[in-house]
Design an enzyme around this catalytic site. Structure first.
Site, PDB file in Angstrom:
ATOM      1  N   ARG A 143       0.837  -1.183   0.000  1.00  0.00           N
ATOM      2  CA  ARG A 143       0.000   0.000   0.000  1.00  0.00           C
ATOM      3  C   ARG A 143       0.875   1.238   0.000  1.00  0.00           C
ATOM      4  O   ARG A 143       1.681   1.426   0.900  1.00  0.00           O
ATOM      5  CB  ARG A 143      -0.846   0.000   1.277  1.00  0.00           C
ATOM      6  CG  ARG A 143      -2.247   0.321   0.945  1.00  0.00           C
ATOM      7  CD  ARG A 143      -3.269   0.122   1.984  1.00  0.00           C
ATOM      8  NE  ARG A 143      -2.992   0.277   3.383  1.00  0.00           N
ATOM      9  CZ  ARG A 143      -3.931   0.696   4.218  1.00  0.00           C
ATOM     10  NH1 ARG A 143      -5.100   1.054   3.775  1.00  0.00           N
ATOM     11  NH2 ARG A 143      -3.688   0.754   5.493  1.00  0.00           N
ATOM     12  N   THR A 160      -0.934   7.584  -1.198  1.00  0.00           N
ATOM     13  CA  THR A 160      -2.163   7.514  -2.011  1.00  0.00           C
ATOM     14  C   THR A 160      -3.103   6.394  -1.566  1.00  0.00           C
ATOM     15  O   THR A 160      -4.255   6.368  -1.993  1.00  0.00           O
ATOM     16  CB  THR A 160      -1.797   7.231  -3.487  1.00  0.00           C
ATOM     17  OG1 THR A 160      -1.177   5.928  -3.546  1.00  0.00           O
ATOM     18  CG2 THR A 160      -0.840   8.273  -4.043  1.00  0.00           C
ATOM     19  N   ASP A 174      -2.590  -3.223  12.331  1.00  0.00           N
ATOM     20  CA  ASP A 174      -1.993  -3.719  11.086  1.00  0.00           C
ATOM     21  C   ASP A 174      -1.827  -5.233  11.208  1.00  0.00           C
ATOM     22  O   ASP A 174      -1.050  -5.719  12.039  1.00  0.00           O
ATOM     23  CB  ASP A 174      -0.637  -3.036  10.866  1.00  0.00           C
ATOM     24  CG  ASP A 174      -0.032  -3.433   9.530  1.00  0.00           C
ATOM     25  OD1 ASP A 174       0.122  -2.562   8.668  1.00  0.00           O
ATOM     26  OD2 ASP A 174       0.287  -4.642   9.350  1.00  0.00           O
TER      27      ASP A 174
HETATM   28  N1  URA Z   1      -4.592  -3.332   6.708  1.00  0.00           N
HETATM   29  C1  URA Z   1      -4.399  -3.692   7.992  1.00  0.00           C
HETATM   30  O1  URA Z   1      -3.541  -4.510   8.279  1.00  0.00           O
HETATM   31  N2  URA Z   1      -5.171  -3.139   8.945  1.00  0.00           N
HETATM   32  C2  URA Z   1      -6.126  -2.245   8.674  1.00  0.00           C
HETATM   33  O2  URA Z   1      -6.819  -1.788   9.590  1.00  0.00           O
HETATM   34  C3  URA Z   1      -6.313  -1.870   7.320  1.00  0.00           C
HETATM   35  C4  URA Z   1      -5.537  -2.428   6.359  1.00  0.00           C
END
Ligand code: URA
Length: 209
Positions: free
Chosen positions: A104, A108, A200
């Site tokens: 990610r 952006t 995460d």
């Molecule tokens: N990816 C993750 O690991 N946690 C989130 O809350 C959103 C995306």
């Protein structure tokens, strides 16, 4: 929500609550994710096609049901998808595996491809894409785009947590792909994290924070 199955089994919900708790250790989180993947896997494979095979029981011959395991591909979106993948492979050891590398972009929030490896005959298989968090939906949409671009036509998406905006984005882009999740949370924060969420998922699994 159309096209979304929430696996609300009490065991799934109980384990998810422990995973959400920030006091849960890395080892505990990983173990629970593996356990939950068995329960989610049960639901996502509920209507898999069976064939039969002739076996001898101790008493007689029978035509017994058996899975067409080689027809299945689990596609793990790296790295957090691997936490679901391991349990699913315990359930269906003969399944094939695809790995999709997406990260990610933190500015952006767009998904950027860095790796793709999958069986060549994706068009002949049911492809179950696994990634614990359906957040913006960018990486989920990109993963399905990549698989369809390589011939996949029969797909399902399995996650642990989703949010309405991610589901909407995903379902608009890929209305033919059903979603399976353990819960639908409230919304995303400004950094694209699911609230209340669990943080995460990759960092929680591997202790990288
Ligand atoms: N990816 C993750 O690991 N946690 C989130 O809350 C959103 C995306």
């Amino acid at each position: 929500m159309k096209g979304v199955t929430v696996v609300d089994h009490p065991l799934v919900q109980h384990k998810l609550t422990i995973m959400r708790n920030k006091e849960t250790s890395t080892a505990g989180f990983r173990r629970l994710l593996r356990e939950i993947s068995l329960l989610l896997g049960y639901e996502v494979t509920r209507d898999l096609e069976l064939t039969t095979t002739t076996i001898e029981t101790p008493l007689q011959t029978m035509e017994a049901p058996t899975l067409e395991g080689k027809k299945l591909v689990f596609a793990s979106v790296l790295r957090a998808g691997n936490g679901l993948l391991e349990g699913l492979l315990d359930l269906v050891p003969a399944a094939r595996v695809a790995h999709i590398g997406l990260y990610r972009d933190h500015e952006t929030l767009e998904a950027v491809e860095y790796f793709f490896k999958a069986p060549s005959d994706l068009g002949d298989r049911l492809v179950i894409v696994v990634d614990p968090m359906l957040a913006t939906g960018n990486s989920a949409v990109a993963a399905i785009d990549m698989l369809k671009g390589r011939g996949a036509v029969n797909l399902r998406y399995l996650c642990l947590l989703a949010v309405p905006e991610g589901i909407e984005h995903f379902s608009k882009a890929h209305p033919d792909v059903p979603i399976y999740t353990a819960a639908i949370d409230s919304h995303l924060n400004e950094k694209g994290y699911i609230l209340p969420g669990l943080g995460d998922a990759g960092d929680r699994m591997y202790g990288t924070k």
